[in-house]
Write a protein that holds these residues in place. Structure first.
Motif, short mmCIF file in Angstrom:
data_model
loop_
_atom_site.label_atom_id
_atom_site.label_comp_id
_atom_site.label_asym_id
_atom_site.label_seq_id
_atom_site.Cartn_x
_atom_site.Cartn_y
_atom_site.Cartn_z
N ARG A 39 0.82 -1.20 0.00
CA ARG A 39 0.00 0.00 0.00
C ARG A 39 0.86 1.26 0.00
NH1 ARG A 39 -4.01 -2.49 4.67
NH2 ARG A 39 -5.28 -3.77 3.26
N SER A 40 1.95 1.22 0.73
CA SER A 40 2.84 2.39 0.77
C SER A 40 3.45 2.67 -0.60
CB SER A 40 3.95 2.17 1.80
OG SER A 40 3.42 2.07 3.10
N GLU A 41 3.80 1.62 -1.34
CA GLU A 41 4.34 1.81 -2.69
C GLU A 41 3.28 2.41 -3.60
OE1 GLU A 41 7.51 -1.49 -3.83
OE2 GLU A 41 5.80 -2.37 -2.78
N TRP A 42 2.04 1.97 -3.44
CA TRP A 42 0.96 2.54 -4.26
C TRP A 42 0.82 4.03 -3.99
CZ3 TRP A 42 -3.61 5.18 -3.87
CH2 TRP A 42 -4.49 5.13 -4.98
N VAL A 43 0.89 4.42 -2.73
CA VAL A 43 0.82 5.85 -2.37
C VAL A 43 1.96 6.62 -3.03
CG1 VAL A 43 1.15 7.47 -0.47
CG2 VAL A 43 -0.46 5.59 -0.22
N GLU A 44 3.17 6.11 -2.91
CA GLU A 44 4.34 6.82 -3.46
C GLU A 44 4.22 7.03 -4.96
OE1 GLU A 44 6.74 8.20 -1.90
OE2 GLU A 44 6.48 7.41 0.13
N ARG A 45 3.70 6.04 -5.67
CA ARG A 45 3.68 6.11 -7.12
C ARG A 45 2.49 6.89 -7.67
NH1 ARG A 45 6.89 2.22 -9.57
NH2 ARG A 45 6.32 3.32 -11.49
N THR A 46 1.38 6.93 -6.95
CA THR A 46 0.18 7.58 -7.49
C THR A 46 -0.12 8.94 -6.88
OG1 THR A 46 -1.35 6.54 -5.90
CG2 THR A 46 -0.83 5.31 -7.91
N LEU A 47 0.50 9.27 -5.75
CA LEU A 47 0.18 10.53 -5.08
C LEU A 47 0.42 11.77 -5.95
CD1 LEU A 47 -0.96 11.62 -2.47
CD2 LEU A 47 1.35 11.75 -1.55
N PRO A 48 1.47 11.82 -6.77
CA PRO A 48 1.63 13.00 -7.64
C PRO A 48 0.41 13.25 -8.52
CG PRO A 48 3.66 11.74 -7.59
CD PRO A 48 2.64 10.91 -6.87
N ALA A 49 -0.21 12.20 -9.02
CA ALA A 49 -1.39 12.38 -9.85
C ALA A 49 -2.56 12.92 -9.04
CB ALA A 49 -1.78 11.04 -10.50
N TRP A 50 -2.71 12.45 -7.80
CA TRP A 50 -3.80 12.96 -6.96
C TRP A 50 -3.58 14.42 -6.61
CZ3 TRP A 50 -7.97 10.48 -7.24
CH2 TRP A 50 -7.98 9.09 -7.33
N ASN A 51 -2.35 14.79 -6.31
CA ASN A 51 -2.06 16.20 -6.03
C ASN A 51 -2.41 17.08 -7.22
OD1 ASN A 51 -1.10 15.84 -3.39
ND2 ASN A 51 0.95 15.33 -4.11
N ALA A 52 -2.06 16.60 -8.42
CA ALA A 52 -2.35 17.39 -9.63
C ALA A 52 -3.85 17.51 -9.88
CB ALA A 52 -1.66 16.74 -10.84
N LEU A 53 -4.60 16.45 -9.60
CA LEU A 53 -6.04 16.48 -9.81
C LEU A 53 -6.73 17.46 -8.86
CD1 LEU A 53 -6.84 12.69 -10.32
CD2 LEU A 53 -7.05 14.49 -12.03
N ALA A 54 -6.23 17.51 -7.62
CA ALA A 54 -6.87 18.36 -6.61
C ALA A 54 -6.43 19.82 -6.70
CB ALA A 54 -6.57 17.83 -5.21
N ALA A 55 -5.27 20.09 -7.30
CA ALA A 55 -4.69 21.43 -7.27
C ALA A 55 -5.61 22.51 -7.86
CB ALA A 55 -3.34 21.42 -7.99
N PRO A 56 -6.24 22.32 -9.02
CA PRO A 56 -7.08 23.40 -9.55
C PRO A 56 -8.24 23.76 -8.63
CG PRO A 56 -6.58 21.79 -11.27
CD PRO A 56 -6.13 21.19 -9.97
N VAL A 57 -8.87 22.75 -8.02
CA VAL A 57 -9.98 23.03 -7.11
C VAL A 57 -9.46 23.76 -5.88
CG1 VAL A 57 -11.80 22.02 -5.70
CG2 VAL A 57 -11.26 21.05 -7.93
N ALA A 58 -8.34 23.27 -5.34
CA ALA A 58 -7.76 23.90 -4.14
C ALA A 58 -7.40 25.35 -4.41
CB ALA A 58 -6.53 23.12 -3.69
N ALA A 59 -6.83 25.63 -5.57
CA ALA A 59 -6.44 27.00 -5.91
C ALA A 59 -7.65 27.91 -6.01
CB ALA A 59 -5.66 27.01 -7.22
#
Length: 502
Positions: free
Chosen positions: A138-158
């Protein structure tokens, strides 16, 4: 001065210092996560109230306040505090344990993914994705996919942070003279701490602080969502979006095993069926070159199109207690008075996105079933189990709704699978897969509503396109008698009038 007494009814503790209570009031529901983050950086708020040295020597807070200031004004943090998102996601992922993948588990996953590609060769014209086949924790999944989640959330957060800071900048003021309030939070002060002890924090601009706090809150939200997903997903493609930049196929052995525990099918069969789905997704994302950019572009267009009704916010902001950071956190999450207002353009974009995601899921469902039915005795119940899991609104849908405001319609994937089955029956696997050649060829929401009428509508659309091409050719042919040639001669030849078409 507003003291923060140790009131057990308010969640306080006789062992907590006033400083810790103050911070807990700031971070609200995420206080425990925030405290862990601060302690990880060497700040133990409980130790501050252990004796009377703090009131007598407030300079002891210097190093601690510097850490808090960096946390609230971290340069370049962006709309989502990615460091905080990472730490929270890892903490959630390992809750209850996250053992390292064993050599046996890794070998079983690689074998299943290899077999899945062999079986899929009989069900689709798209070749294997290539790339690595891997088993992840599970930790490896987080490390590899978290950049995509950050990018998806960034426009809404901004968008949320911009609206919030612009409205609250004039609403937040200074505390009473002679006290030491937390910047931007009138009435909240540290008992016994003289004015000026907060150093750099005291000079923070309220709007800047709101942006920083919003970034931290969205970071916690993204981390919580990604960490939760890591405990539910089977591979890297469950969400229906390409979360990895490079071609690869992945399974999470622990999640697969936990899912198989409640089923009649043996683990090996469940693993193979899930491997088929993962490999089918990977083929589609790898060999349909426009699909990744198309999906992510729709998500970004929807998120960046979010508009905030500032007038409505200003009318309602008087009802929000500016010192109640828990209420502000809920607002920043999109569930309060700061919720986004959908525009007609966003509604149209959302419809296209939902249809495309349904088509991806439906194609994978149909291709997986075609490959599995001759091989796996439990293929039919496994297919139905996964369909129901998706229709129940699993973590993927909940994460979309929380982070990006997208309410997916899982029922559309069943409709899409029926459409792909109809196209395959009429045109064969090759004709079905060629629909992915260009986005203009994709079925529409109307086609999902009426799969039986898809062929007729497609034929009509092709005929209209051919008529338009012929009309353009005729127009262009009538405008260009080359080199002064006699038009009559061209008519006699019977070929020059059609040359511009080629």
């Amino acid at each position: 001065m507003t003291d923060l007494p140790d009131d057990p009814a308010r969640g306080g503790s006789p062992d907590r210092s006033g400083w810790e209570e103050l911070l807990r009031s700031v971070f609200g529901a995420d206080a425990d996560e925030a405290m862990r983050e601060l302690r990880a950086h060497g700040f133990d708020p409980e130790a501050l109230g252990a004796n009377g040295e703090l009131a007598a020597n407030p300079q002891l807070l210097g190093p601690i306040l510097e850490r808090v200031q960096r946390m609230l004004t971290q340069p370049g943090a962006g709309p989502v505090n990615t460091d905080l998102a990472h730490d929270v996601a890892r903490q959630v992922a390992v809750t209850g344990g996250d053992p390292v993948v064993t050599a046996g588990e890794a070998r079983a996953v690689v074998d299943a993914l290899t077999v899945a590609d062999l079986w899929l060769d009989t069900a689709t014209e798209l070749p294997p994705a290539g790339g690595a086949r891997a088993a992840w924790s599970r930790s490896e999944w987080v490390e590899r996919t978290l950049p995509a989640w950050n990018a998806l959330a960034a426009p809404v957060a901004a968008s949320m942070a911009d609206a919030l800071s612009s409205i609250l900048a004039d609403q937040l003021g200074e505390g009473p003279e002679g006290e030491t309030p937390l910047p931007g939070l009138p009435g909240r002060s540290i008992p016994g701490l003289p004015a000026g002890a907060l150093g750099g924090l005291a000079g923070l601009d309220p709007a800047t602080m709101m942006r920083s706090m919003g970034s931290a809150m969205f970071g916690m939200q993204v981390g919580q969502a990604a960490g939760t997903l890591s405990r539910e997903v089977f591979g890297a493609t469950d969400i229906g979006l390409p979360l990895l930049a490079e071609p690869s196929t992945v399974l999470l052995p622990r999640n697969v095993a936990e899912f198989a525990e409640g089923l009649d099918a043996p683990l090996e069969e469940v693993r193979l069926y899930l491997a088929l789905r993962e490999a089918a997704h990977a083929r589609l994302f790898t060999h349909v070159p426009w699909l990744r950019a198309h999906l992510l572009g729709l998500v970004e267009a929807y998120a960046r199109g979010i508009t905030i009704d500032l007038q409505a916010l200003e009318e309602k902001v008087a009802d929000v207690d500016m010192s109640d950071m828990d209420a502000l956190r809920g607002a920043l999450s999109g569930g309060g008075v700061f919720g986004p207002q959908h525009t007609p353009e966003q509604t149209a974009t959302l419809g296209r996105l939902e249809t495309t995601l349904a088509l991806v899921e439906g194609w994978v469902d149909e291709v997986t079933a075609t490959a599995a039915l001759p091989q796996l005795p439990h293929a039919v119940p496994l297919r139905e189990m996964l369909r129901r899991r998706r229709a129940a609104g699993g973590p993927a849908e909940q994460t979309f709704a929380t982070l990006v405001g997208l309410e997916l319609r899982p029922r559309r994937s069943r409709d899409a699978a029926a459409l792909w089955a109809r196209i395959g029956a009429d045109q064969g696997p090759e004709g079905r897969d060629h629909v992915w050649d260009h986005p203009d060829l994709l079925p529409t929401a109307e086609d999902l509503d009426d799969p039986a009428g898809y062929a007729a509508r497609r034929t009509e659309a092709d005929a209209s396109s051919a008529d338009l091409d012929a009309a353009l050719a005729e127009i262009l042919g009538g405008e260009t008698p080359d080199d002064g040639a006699d038009p009559a001669a061209s008519d006699d030849d019977g070929s020059e009038g059609e040359q511009p078409k080629g």
